[in-house]
Every structure is written in structure tokens, then in C-alpha cells.
Write a protein that holds these residues in place. Structure first.
Motif, PDB file in Angstrom:
ATOM      1  N   ARG A 151      -6.719 -13.541  10.167  1.00  0.00           N
ATOM      2  CA  ARG A 151      -7.283 -12.744   9.075  1.00  0.00           C
ATOM      3  C   ARG A 151      -7.572 -13.572   7.829  1.00  0.00           C
ATOM      4  O   ARG A 151      -8.112 -13.055   6.858  1.00  0.00           O
ATOM      5  N   LEU A 152      -7.217 -14.840   7.848  1.00  0.00           N
ATOM      6  CA  LEU A 152      -7.405 -15.681   6.667  1.00  0.00           C
ATOM      7  C   LEU A 152      -8.894 -15.836   6.369  1.00  0.00           C
ATOM      8  O   LEU A 152      -9.663 -16.329   7.192  1.00  0.00           O
ATOM      9  N   GLU A 153      -9.298 -15.417   5.160  1.00  0.00           N
ATOM     10  CA  GLU A 153     -10.711 -15.456   4.778  1.00  0.00           C
ATOM     11  C   GLU A 153     -11.006 -16.441   3.654  1.00  0.00           C
ATOM     12  O   GLU A 153     -12.122 -16.941   3.549  1.00  0.00           O
ATOM     13  N   LEU A 154     -10.022 -16.718   2.805  1.00  0.00           N
ATOM     14  CA  LEU A 154     -10.257 -17.615   1.670  1.00  0.00           C
ATOM     15  C   LEU A 154      -9.080 -18.568   1.546  1.00  0.00           C
ATOM     16  O   LEU A 154      -7.927 -18.152   1.557  1.00  0.00           O
ATOM     17  N   VAL A 170     -11.573 -25.083  10.344  1.00  0.00           N
ATOM     18  CA  VAL A 170     -12.979 -24.687  10.240  1.00  0.00           C
ATOM     19  C   VAL A 170     -13.411 -23.811  11.410  1.00  0.00           C
ATOM     20  O   VAL A 170     -14.567 -23.375  11.460  1.00  0.00           O
ATOM     21  N   ARG A 171     -12.501 -23.542  12.350  1.00  0.00           N
ATOM     22  CA  ARG A 171     -12.811 -22.640  13.456  1.00  0.00           C
ATOM     23  C   ARG A 171     -12.132 -21.268  13.292  1.00  0.00           C
ATOM     24  O   ARG A 171     -12.257 -20.426  14.178  1.00  0.00           O
ATOM     25  N   LEU A 172     -11.414 -21.051  12.203  1.00  0.00           N
ATOM     26  CA  LEU A 172     -10.778 -19.748  12.006  1.00  0.00           C
ATOM     27  C   LEU A 172     -11.847 -18.651  11.996  1.00  0.00           C
ATOM     28  O   LEU A 172     -12.863 -18.787  11.305  1.00  0.00           O
ATOM     29  N   PRO A 173     -11.640 -17.567  12.712  1.00  0.00           N
ATOM     30  CA  PRO A 173     -12.716 -16.605  12.950  1.00  0.00           C
ATOM     31  C   PRO A 173     -13.209 -15.847  11.720  1.00  0.00           C
ATOM     32  O   PRO A 173     -14.347 -15.380  11.697  1.00  0.00           O
ATOM     33  N   ALA A 378     -19.841 -26.414  11.396  1.00  0.00           N
ATOM     34  CA  ALA A 378     -18.786 -25.423  11.172  1.00  0.00           C
ATOM     35  C   ALA A 378     -18.629 -25.113   9.692  1.00  0.00           C
ATOM     36  O   ALA A 378     -18.516 -23.942   9.296  1.00  0.00           O
ATOM     37  N   LEU A 379     -18.625 -26.144   8.845  1.00  0.00           N
ATOM     38  CA  LEU A 379     -18.494 -25.922   7.410  1.00  0.00           C
ATOM     39  C   LEU A 379     -19.640 -25.057   6.881  1.00  0.00           C
ATOM     40  O   LEU A 379     -19.438 -24.156   6.054  1.00  0.00           O
ATOM     41  N   GLN A 380     -20.830 -25.301   7.371  1.00  0.00           N
ATOM     42  CA  GLN A 380     -21.978 -24.506   6.932  1.00  0.00           C
ATOM     43  C   GLN A 380     -21.908 -23.074   7.457  1.00  0.00           C
ATOM     44  O   GLN A 380     -22.275 -22.133   6.759  1.00  0.00           O
ATOM     45  N   ARG A 381     -21.403 -22.907   8.666  1.00  0.00           N
ATOM     46  CA  ARG A 381     -21.324 -21.550   9.257  1.00  0.00           C
ATOM     47  C   ARG A 381     -20.226 -20.711   8.603  1.00  0.00           C
ATOM     48  O   ARG A 381     -20.283 -19.480   8.670  1.00  0.00           O
ATOM     49  N   LEU A 382     -19.228 -21.351   7.983  1.00  0.00           N
ATOM     50  CA  LEU A 382     -18.277 -20.576   7.189  1.00  0.00           C
ATOM     51  C   LEU A 382     -19.013 -19.861   6.071  1.00  0.00           C
ATOM     52  O   LEU A 382     -18.770 -18.687   5.790  1.00  0.00           O
ATOM     53  N   GLU A 383     -19.913 -20.582   5.434  1.00  0.00           N
ATOM     54  CA  GLU A 383     -20.701 -20.005   4.340  1.00  0.00           C
ATOM     55  C   GLU A 383     -21.651 -18.924   4.852  1.00  0.00           C
ATOM     56  O   GLU A 383     -21.945 -17.952   4.143  1.00  0.00           O
ATOM     57  N   VAL A 384     -22.128 -19.085   6.064  1.00  0.00           N
ATOM     58  CA  VAL A 384     -22.981 -18.059   6.662  1.00  0.00           C
ATOM     59  C   VAL A 384     -22.211 -16.748   6.807  1.00  0.00           C
ATOM     60  O   VAL A 384     -22.763 -15.663   6.605  1.00  0.00           O
ATOM     61  N   ARG A 385     -20.931 -16.836   7.150  1.00  0.00           N
ATOM     62  CA  ARG A 385     -20.139 -15.602   7.237  1.00  0.00           C
ATOM     63  C   ARG A 385     -20.018 -14.934   5.872  1.00  0.00           C
ATOM     64  O   ARG A 385     -20.105 -13.704   5.761  1.00  0.00           O
ATOM     65  N   PRO A 420     -16.986 -13.951  15.377  1.00  0.00           N
ATOM     66  CA  PRO A 420     -15.801 -14.804  15.248  1.00  0.00           C
ATOM     67  C   PRO A 420     -15.984 -16.232  15.738  1.00  0.00           C
ATOM     68  O   PRO A 420     -15.283 -17.129  15.270  1.00  0.00           O
ATOM     69  N   GLU A 421     -16.902 -16.472  16.656  1.00  0.00           N
ATOM     70  CA  GLU A 421     -17.138 -17.826  17.152  1.00  0.00           C
ATOM     71  C   GLU A 421     -17.994 -18.563  16.123  1.00  0.00           C
ATOM     72  O   GLU A 421     -19.201 -18.334  16.005  1.00  0.00           O
ATOM     73  N   VAL A 422     -17.372 -19.450  15.365  1.00  0.00           N
ATOM     74  CA  VAL A 422     -18.014 -20.038  14.191  1.00  0.00           C
ATOM     75  C   VAL A 422     -19.330 -20.732  14.535  1.00  0.00           C
ATOM     76  O   VAL A 422     -20.361 -20.498  13.894  1.00  0.00           O
TER      77      VAL A 422
END
Length: 439
Positions: A151-154, A170-173, A378-385, A420-422
Motif C-alpha cells: 500500500r506504500l504510495e509515497l 521501484v516495483r512496488l505496485p 520503472a522510475l518514469q512509470r511511478l510518475e505515470v501512476r 500494479p505491474e509497474v
């Protein structure tokens, strides 16, 4: 702010929140008189170094702030407070975080600006953990058990001693907002202190006017910029503070603003302040028209990682799409420069009645490689979420003009941005293509 005299006189009976800042060196026993009602306790700005072992007598306590005190260890008694979900111990001298100090309902932990070198494995055994603020410590690694915190988001990790970002991080969903500047892993040639080619604007050319606002990293003023032979120009000047913020270092924020370059959806940076009499760092920026306002307010205690929007805020489809396209275009531009914004949130966006949008506040910005490696993606896809969350918030507030077909396309895009799949999420190049195709 409450007073100790009020507490001792019984004038605060039944209160759900208590704020005491009165040079306390010991925890007042009279606080236990509020055990049947007290939910939020703020003891920040005192000289406390201990809490009572029977703190759990405050059976309704949900939120505790003890920032700017003299703690050297996170008190183990916190772990016995069964309803405690938010803990703030910013700017103490904490070196030790016992696993026993982490309550079972922990959701939001603030340990910014301390002296922590290690975190306990038990931190990864708190399944409700959603926000974790660790900037300005001495961490060399993170406990691998945090990989279990789905559940970690930030998470804020700036200004520590990390030599790498763990792959599991960087893979946390659900991770959407990550800050990691000013660590040894950030060996980018554009780091603060490296040469930059921004215009230098001497302090003598600036005349400060009214204060426009103040944040954790600095104060913004309206100003007049006068250059010999040219008419004065109205600008905004941000003077940076030197202390660590919840996001990280203000100087890293300034550097990221400069490195971001020009984009229609970013606030233009005109130059760097030089020659300030106190050597204060600062930027000169374009003055934003007063028609622009913040899209949202900061998250509340209850919303935790979600912005708070005005109840009456509604958009036409055109305006909502204009905002979404602007933010996605700005984020895509930053990624192309090797920058993660780190804080893509409605409260960091300005918009006007025409739907024009500016992405601001680079306090959590970080540099990353511009290659197509798995970590960069992965770092960029975190921002996409994070963008997917924003898109959902915009969709909830569209009151007219959106066809069923367009809504289906946008809802599908949002779902893909938040899956969830980054690495299966789209990048901003694809996000922008989808948004541009909607009519």
C-alpha cells in the motif's frame, strides 16, 4: 494553540485535539484526563525527550506530532497505542527506531531531518503503511521487508547516504511519489555545484514587493527586475531556505527547476539570483497571472495520500482534457530531460478558467538516466501512476461534454496507468498520444 493552564483547569475536557507548545520538558499527566476523547495530540516545538510508558491509556489517539523536540529514540511506547496511525517526529535527534515503536495500524510515518542510520525490519510488517517521510537522515540502505508494503504510495528518501535504489522499491505496485535527490547514488553531472548556463541576475537589479506565498522550501515575492536601458519587469522571486524539507534539499529543488528547461506547462525560470547580502539562493521566475489558482489542496490527515478538492469544483470535458494534456506533456518533457518531478499532484498545479495548467513545486524532483534501462522505465512509470490518480480525480469532476466513447477511452487509460505491474504501464509518450486523439 492550547495552554497548560487551560488543561490543568479542566477547560479542555472532551476535546478531540490538543496542541501544546509551551517549552515542555516533561509530558503533562493532565493529558490523560482527555483519554476518552483525544484523537490528535500535537506536542511539537517543546523540549521533550521521553513519553510515558503508559501512553496507550490514550485509547482513542490516532495522530501524534512531536516534531522539533529533543528525542534521540523513537519511543517504544508508541507501539502499544492500538489506534495510532500517524506519527510525526521531524527535526529531533533520533538515531534509533526500535521495531517495538511501530504501532500495528501505522499508515503515515514522518521522521524527516533526524540522525537515523538503520530502520527495523518490523517497518515492512505494517501492511497499512502508505506514506513514509525519511528525508535528511543517514540511511545507507532500506530494510528489504518494505517490499511487503504493497500500500506504500509515497516515500521521501532525499538527503541520505543511499548508494542505490533497491529494485524492489521501484516495483512496488502503488508507489507513485518518490524523492531520492542528494544521495550518493545521484552522481549525475548536473548535480548542484556543477556548471549551469542559467542567466545570473544580480540582487541589486531586484526590488521586492509583496509576499505571494511561502512553502516548506522558500518564500515567493512579487518583484520588479530592472536592467539598465530597459523598462522594469514584474517578476516573481523565490528565496530558498537552507533547512531540509519533507521532500529534501531546497537547493536541489532550485537546480531541478533550472535543468527542466522551457515548456508551456512549466513556470518559466528567468534566472538565478546572485549577490544576495546573506548569500541566500534564489530564482527569478515569470509572474503568473492572478487568474491561476491551485487545482487542489494538500492531502488531509484522513485522505493521507489524496488531495482535497473543493466540493463545488467541476469541469467541462474540454477544460479537464486541457489540464490532463498539459500535465502529461510537462511530465513527458521532464522525463526526456532525465528528471522525475516526484510530486505530480493537483495541489502542485495551477489552472485558470480556460483550463490552462502549470505544473510547479520541484521540491521532490530527482535526476535519472535518460537511457531505456528497466530502472529508468520503472522510475518514469511511478510518475505515470501519479498521473493516473490525477486523471481519475478530473474524471470524477467532469459535468458536461464528455461522450461515452471518450469516457471509456479515458477510464481505460487511467486503469492502465495505475495497474500494479509497474513496467506494464504506458510511458508519457503513449499517454500523450491517447489524450491528443480524444476529440
Amino acid at each position: 494553540m492550547n495552554t497548560l493552564a487551560q488543561l490543568r483547569a479542566g477547560q479542555l475536557a472532551g476535546q478531540k485535539r490538543l496542541d501544546l507548545c509551551c517549552d515542555l520538558t516533561e509530558f503533562p499527566d493532565e493529558i490523560f484526563q482527555l483519554a476518552d476523547s483525544l484523537e490528535i495530540l500535537n506536542l511539537s516545538g517543546n523540549r521533550l525527550s521521553q513519553l510515558p510508558e503508559d501512553l496507550h491509556r490514550l485509547t482513542r489517539l490516532r495522530i501524534l506530532f512531536c516534531s522539533d523536540n529533543q528525542f534521540t529514540e523513537l519511543p517504544a511506547c508508541l507501539g502499544q497505542c492500538l489506534e495510532l496511525s500517524m506519527i510525526g517526529f521531524k527535526a529531533n535527534q533520533i538515531k534509533s527506531v526500535p521495531g517495538a515503536a511501530l504501532p500495528p495500524q501505522l499508515r503515515w510515518l514522518i521522521l524527516t531531518d533526524n540522525c537515523i542510520e538503520h530502520l527495523p525490519v518490523e517497518l515492512g510488517e505494517r501492511p497499512r503503511l502508505q506514506k513514509l517521510m525519511l528525508a535528511g537522515n543517514r540511511l545507507q540502505q532500506l530494510p528489504s521487508s518494505l517490499a511487503n508494503c504493497e500500500r506504500l504510495e509515497l516515500i521521501r528518501l532525499a538527503a541520505n547516504q543511499l548508494s542505490e535504489l533497491p529494485e524492489w522499491l521501484v516495483r512496488l505496485p502503488r508507489l507513485s511519489w518518490l524523492a531520492y535527490a542528494a544521495n550518493p547514488l545521484c552522481n549525475d553531472t548536473r548535480a548542484p555545484g556543477a556548471a549551469d548556463h542559467s542567466q545570473h541576475i544580480d540582487w541589486s537589479q531586484l526590488e521586492l514587493g509583496q509576499r505571494l506565498g511561502e512553502g516548506a522550501s522558500g518564500v515567493i515575492y512579487q518583484a520588479q527586475w530592472s536592467v539598465s536601458g530597459q523598462p522594469p519587469r514584474s517578476v516573481a522571486v523565490k528565496l530558498y531556505k537552507g533547512s531540509i524539507t519533507s521532500d529534501g534539499s531546497p537547493l536541489n529543488e532550485m537546480h531541478a527547476c533550472i535543468a527542466a528547461g522551457e515548456h508551456p506547462n512549466l513556470i518559466p525560470v528567468l534566472g538565478r539570483v546572485t549577490g544576495h547580502p546573506q548569500n541566500t539562493a534564489g530564482l527569478v521566475m515569470a509572474l503568473i497571472a492572478p487568474s491561476f489558482t491551485n487545482l487542489a489542496e494538500l492531502p488531509s490527515f484522513d485522505s493521507c495520500s489524496r488531495d482535497v478538492y473543493a466540493h463545488s469544483l467541476r469541469f467541462s470535458a474540454d477544460h479537464a482534457l486541457h489540464i490532463a494534456r498539459g500535465v502529461a506533456a510537462a511530465a513527458g518533457h521532464l522525463h526526456a530531460q532525465g528528471i522525475s518531478h516526484g510530486d505530480v499532484y493537483g495541489h502542485n498545479m495551477l489552472f485558470n478558467p480556460e483550463g490552462e495548467c502549470l505544473l510547479g513545486d520541484f521540491g521532490a524532483a530527482c535526476f535519472h538516466a535518460t537511457d531505456d534501462s528497466p530502472q529508468t522505465r520503472a522510475l518514469q512509470r511511478l510518475e505515470v501512476r501519479a498521473f493516473g490518480i490525477l486523471l481519475g480525480e478530473l474524471l470524477e469532476r467532469i459535468d458536461s461534454g464528455l461522450s461515452d466513447q471518450s469516457r471509456t477511452v479515458l477510464e481505460d487509460l487511467q486503469r492502465r496507468c495505475m495497474q500494479p505491474e509497474v513496467l506494464a504501464r504506458p510511458g508519457f509518450t503513449e499517454v500523450n498520444e491517447v489524450l491528443r486523439a480524444i476529440r
